[in-house]
Design a protein around this motif. Sequence first.
Motif, mmCIF file in Angstrom:
data_model
loop_
_atom_site.group_PDB
_atom_site.id
_atom_site.type_symbol
_atom_site.label_atom_id
_atom_site.label_comp_id
_atom_site.label_asym_id
_atom_site.label_seq_id
_atom_site.Cartn_x
_atom_site.Cartn_y
_atom_site.Cartn_z
ATOM 1 N N PHE A 406 38.491 -6.441 -24.625
ATOM 2 C CA PHE A 406 38.423 -4.905 -24.279
ATOM 3 C C PHE A 406 37.973 -4.005 -24.357
ATOM 4 O O PHE A 406 36.944 -3.087 -23.402
ATOM 5 N N ARG A 407 37.144 -3.935 -25.561
ATOM 6 C CA ARG A 407 36.092 -2.837 -25.981
ATOM 7 C C ARG A 407 35.005 -3.254 -24.458
ATOM 8 O O ARG A 407 34.339 -2.465 -24.181
ATOM 9 N N VAL A 408 34.960 -4.012 -24.167
ATOM 10 C CA VAL A 408 33.532 -4.078 -23.298
ATOM 11 C C VAL A 408 33.753 -4.081 -21.699
ATOM 12 O O VAL A 408 33.212 -2.971 -21.247
ATOM 13 N N LEU A 409 35.095 -3.990 -21.772
ATOM 14 C CA LEU A 409 35.716 -4.061 -20.199
ATOM 15 C C LEU A 409 35.411 -2.230 -20.329
ATOM 16 O O LEU A 409 35.389 -1.433 -19.716
ATOM 17 N N ALA A 410 35.884 -2.010 -21.396
ATOM 18 C CA ALA A 410 36.051 -0.317 -21.896
ATOM 19 C C ALA A 410 34.821 0.488 -21.715
ATOM 20 O O ALA A 410 34.623 1.124 -20.727
ATOM 21 N N ASP A 411 33.602 -0.498 -21.958
ATOM 22 C CA ASP A 411 32.385 0.260 -21.941
ATOM 23 C C ASP A 411 31.942 0.052 -20.407
ATOM 24 O O ASP A 411 31.398 0.739 -19.651
ATOM 25 N N TRP A 412 31.896 -0.787 -19.662
ATOM 26 C CA TRP A 412 31.738 -0.810 -18.353
ATOM 27 C C TRP A 412 32.447 0.101 -17.308
ATOM 28 O O TRP A 412 31.963 0.908 -16.976
ATOM 29 N N THR A 413 33.827 0.559 -17.586
ATOM 30 C CA THR A 413 34.119 0.999 -17.027
ATOM 31 C C THR A 413 34.140 2.581 -17.610
ATOM 32 O O THR A 413 34.305 3.744 -16.821
ATOM 33 N N GLN A 414 33.632 2.993 -18.401
ATOM 34 C CA GLN A 414 33.128 4.292 -18.659
ATOM 35 C C GLN A 414 32.097 4.664 -18.502
ATOM 36 O O GLN A 414 31.508 5.553 -17.582
#
Length: 441
Positions: A406-414
Motif C-alpha cells: 500500500f505504501r509503495v502504491l501511495a508513493d507512486w500515486t503521489q
Amino acid sequence: MAAVKSQPTRIVIVGGGYVGMYTALGLQKKLRSGEASVTVIDPQPHMTYQPFLPEAAAGSIEPRHVVAPLRKVLKRCHVVTGRATRIEHEKKSVTVELVDGHVEKFEYDVLVSALGAVSRTLPIPGLPDVGIGLKTIGEAIYVRNHVLSRLDQAASTNDAERRKRLLTFTVIGGGFAGIETLAELEDMTRYALRYYEGLKPSDVQWVLVEATNRIMPEVSASLGVYTVHQLEKRGIKCYLDTRVKSMEGGHVVLDDGTEFDSDTVVWTAGMKANPMLRDTDLPLDERGRVRCTAAMQVVGLPGVWAAGDCSAVPDLSRTEEDPNATCVPNAQHAIRQSKLLTKNILASLRGGQPKDYFHKYVGSVAGLGLYKGVADIFGMRFRGFPAWFMHRTYHVMFMPTFNRKFRVLADWTQAFISGREVVALGQLHEPKAEFDRAARS
C-alpha cells in the motif's frame, strides 16, 4: 507419572533477506504451538526489497517503504540484530556479534543458511575510495543525496572543469541493478535540472561501463540492443566490452584508452556469496556457495538447509542441457525457494519427505525510468510503457506485507500527481555538524 514434554525444535535462520524473512514468515504461520522456536539473525533489523532500490534512490519511492521491519513482520519469531561470524555445525552453534559489541552463541537443531550475497569488487586502483555500492537502503539514500548535491555544487561554481567533473556520473556494471540504477538516476537528474538556473541537460553526462559485449543477459539479445539504443538516445555514453583500469581520485581510465573525471562512480558489477561462509564447516562449491540438493538440504548435513544467493541449488529446469546448472542468484528464485523451503522444513519436522525445487524461468522485467522499460515474458518481448507497467506490477506483487504494498502504491500515486522529490538531505551523513559548529562559536 506424567510424561515429560519435549523441548520445541530450535530453528535458527542466519540472514533476514528474502529467504530468511519469507521462510520465517511461513514457519510463523504454519508451526503448531510448541512445535518449534524460530530465531532470525541479521545485522539489520529489516529486510530490504532490493529490486526497488533504484526507485528509492531516484525519489519515486520513500526509502523506508522498501524495507520490512523484521520484528514487526515476524511477531512470533525471535529476531536477533547481530552479525553471524561463525557456524560450527559439528557443535550445532552459531557465533554472533551483537550490535552492542558482545558475542553470543546460539545453538540449534535445524539451521537455515540465508546469508545472501555481497558486492563483488575487483582490485581496481581507487575503487575502495571512490566507488559507491547499491545493495542496501543506506547506499540508496547516500547515492541519491550524493547525486543531487553534485547538481547543487555545479550550479554554484564558475570553474568549468570542476563543473564538468561534478556533472559526470558513472555506473559500472550492465546487469539489471546497474541499468535500472543508471536509468532511474538519469531520469531524476533530468527532472531536477528544471530547478537549477544555469544548468542545462547537455551539461550532465551519464556513463555506463560494462565488461561484456551486452547488457542484461537475463533478457533476449534484441532487448539488450534496444535498451542500449534507448539509453544512447537519452545522451548516455555506453562502453561495452570495456573494463575499468583505475579510478584513483575520480579519474576513470578505461582499457580502450578513454579517460575522464567523474565525481560519482556507482559500482554494480556483480555479486558473490557472503564471505562469512568461509568461516563455517558447511560444504562450499568453487564459488563459495553452500552445496545443496534440489530439495535445498545441505549436502551431507541432515537438518541444515540453504537457499537464495548463498546456495548452489541445482536448477532442474536446465540440468538436461547442463548437468551442473544451479539456480542463478536473483529475487525470483529466492522468493520461490523460500516458500518451498518452509514446506520442506515442516515436512522434515513431521516425518515427511521434502520436495525438490523446480521453477522454470518465465522471464524478466526491467524499468528504465518513468514510463519506460523492457520485459521478456514467456518468450514474448515488450518495450516502453507496457514493460514498465509489468515491471511495477510484478515487483509490488512480491513486496512483503500488505502494509508495504500500500505504501509503495501511495508513493507512486503521489509522485504521479506532484512529481519527484529532488532535494538532497546531505546532513543525514553528518547530522551533528551544525550543532558542533554552533557549540564551538
